[in-house]
Design a protein around this motif. Structure first.
Motif, mmCIF file in Angstrom:
data_model
loop_
_atom_site.group_PDB
_atom_site.id
_atom_site.type_symbol
_atom_site.label_atom_id
_atom_site.label_comp_id
_atom_site.label_asym_id
_atom_site.label_seq_id
_atom_site.Cartn_x
_atom_site.Cartn_y
_atom_site.Cartn_z
ATOM 1 N N ILE A 88 0.854 -1.006 0.088
ATOM 2 C CA ILE A 88 -0.020 0.026 0.095
ATOM 3 C C ILE A 88 0.841 1.264 -0.092
ATOM 4 C CG2 ILE A 88 -1.511 1.384 1.516
ATOM 5 C CD1 ILE A 88 -3.040 -1.129 2.220
ATOM 6 N N HIS A 89 2.109 1.211 0.919
ATOM 7 C CA HIS A 89 2.938 2.393 0.942
ATOM 8 C C HIS A 89 3.267 2.676 -0.326
ATOM 9 C CE1 HIS A 89 6.279 4.395 2.889
ATOM 10 N NE2 HIS A 89 6.617 4.544 1.793
ATOM 11 N N GLU A 90 4.030 1.609 -1.121
ATOM 12 C CA GLU A 90 4.577 1.969 -2.399
ATOM 13 C C GLU A 90 3.466 2.457 -3.279
ATOM 14 O OE1 GLU A 90 7.673 2.148 -2.550
ATOM 15 O OE2 GLU A 90 7.790 1.338 -0.445
ATOM 16 N N LEU A 91 2.439 1.809 -3.367
ATOM 17 C CA LEU A 91 1.263 2.268 -4.326
ATOM 18 C C LEU A 91 0.844 3.730 -4.026
ATOM 19 C CD1 LEU A 91 -0.983 -0.720 -4.544
ATOM 20 C CD2 LEU A 91 0.598 0.042 -6.385
ATOM 21 N N MET A 92 0.747 4.136 -2.614
ATOM 22 C CA MET A 92 0.464 5.670 -2.148
ATOM 23 C C MET A 92 1.549 6.595 -2.972
ATOM 24 S SD MET A 92 -0.987 5.052 1.346
ATOM 25 C CE MET A 92 -1.082 6.732 1.929
ATOM 26 N N HIS A 93 2.654 5.963 -3.506
ATOM 27 C CA HIS A 93 3.747 7.073 -4.018
ATOM 28 C C HIS A 93 3.522 7.580 -5.420
ATOM 29 C CE1 HIS A 93 6.634 7.537 -0.961
ATOM 30 N NE2 HIS A 93 6.991 6.237 -1.130
ATOM 31 N N ILE A 94 2.556 6.753 -6.068
ATOM 32 C CA ILE A 94 2.070 6.935 -7.596
ATOM 33 C C ILE A 94 1.028 8.034 -7.293
ATOM 34 C CG2 ILE A 94 0.894 6.251 -9.341
ATOM 35 C CD1 ILE A 94 2.251 3.426 -8.729
ATOM 36 N N HIS A 104 5.525 12.382 -2.146
ATOM 37 C CA HIS A 104 6.593 11.920 -1.305
ATOM 38 C C HIS A 104 6.289 11.576 0.264
ATOM 39 C CE1 HIS A 104 9.510 13.420 -4.431
ATOM 40 N NE2 HIS A 104 8.512 14.398 -4.522
ATOM 41 N N HIS A 105 7.266 11.514 1.114
ATOM 42 C CA HIS A 105 7.015 10.851 2.349
ATOM 43 C C HIS A 105 6.434 12.041 3.256
ATOM 44 C CE1 HIS A 105 9.918 7.419 1.412
ATOM 45 N NE2 HIS A 105 8.493 7.038 1.615
ATOM 46 N N ASN A 106 6.064 13.253 2.869
ATOM 47 C CA ASN A 106 5.406 13.844 3.679
ATOM 48 C C ASN A 106 3.918 13.670 3.661
ATOM 49 O OD1 ASN A 106 5.277 14.588 1.099
ATOM 50 N ND2 ASN A 106 4.835 17.016 1.691
HETATM 51 ZN ZN LIG Z 1 8.105 5.391 0.636
#
Ligand SMILES: [Zn+2]
Length: 144
Positions: A88-94, A104-106
């Motif tokens: 989920i984390h990686e998909l949220m970067h898109i 970004h990580h903010n």
């Molecule tokens: Zn990340």
């Protein structure tokens, strides 16, 4: 030497996430899923890569292209719920634009990932309940 293989299991998980959460901006036909072996990155479990805008234009592409890499030595040791959080984390970067940039990580951090994770788990639970209800009503129809 780093070795890479395709990761159809991660792809399947991502398909489920994208479908349940209705993340229609994630064009899964333009996202690849890769498992790497022998990475020296010590603290990285997974990574989201993007094809930059210049490369996209150079290649004559109209859409972005993203690649999610899981680092086997780290990722495959995690329990299933953690693997789900990481995916989920990686998909949220898109980003919504799917244009080659990143969120970004903010915005993609433990708290926001946890919110999405809980939402996803609830959606899954609802489906499971609905399916079990259907099964029992089938039985009723047969028996009475
Ligand atoms: Zn990340």
């Amino acid at each position: 030497m780093i070795k890479y293989t395709h990761a159809p299991d991660i792809q399947k998980l991502a398909e489920e996430i994208v479908e349940k959460l209705e993340w229609n901006h994630i064009l899964l036909e333009h996202v690849a899923f890769i498992r790497s072996f022998g990475s020296s990155a010590r603290r990285t479990i997974a990574r989201c890569h993007a094809l930059g805008k210049a490369m996209q234009i150079g290649m004559g592409r109209k859409k972005g292209f993203y690649l999610i890499e899981v680092i086997s030595e780290k990722f495959d040791k995690l329990p299933q719920d953690e693997q789900l959080r990481v995916t989920i984390h990686e998909l949220m970067h898109i980003p919504k634009s799917f244009g080659g940039g990143f969120i970004h990580h903010n915005k993609v951090h433990d708290k926001s990932v946890e919110q999405v994770y809980n939402h996803y788990c609830n959606l899954k639970k609802d489906t499971a309940l609905y399916e079990s209800r259907n099964v029992s009503s089938d039985k009723e129809n047969k028996w009475f």
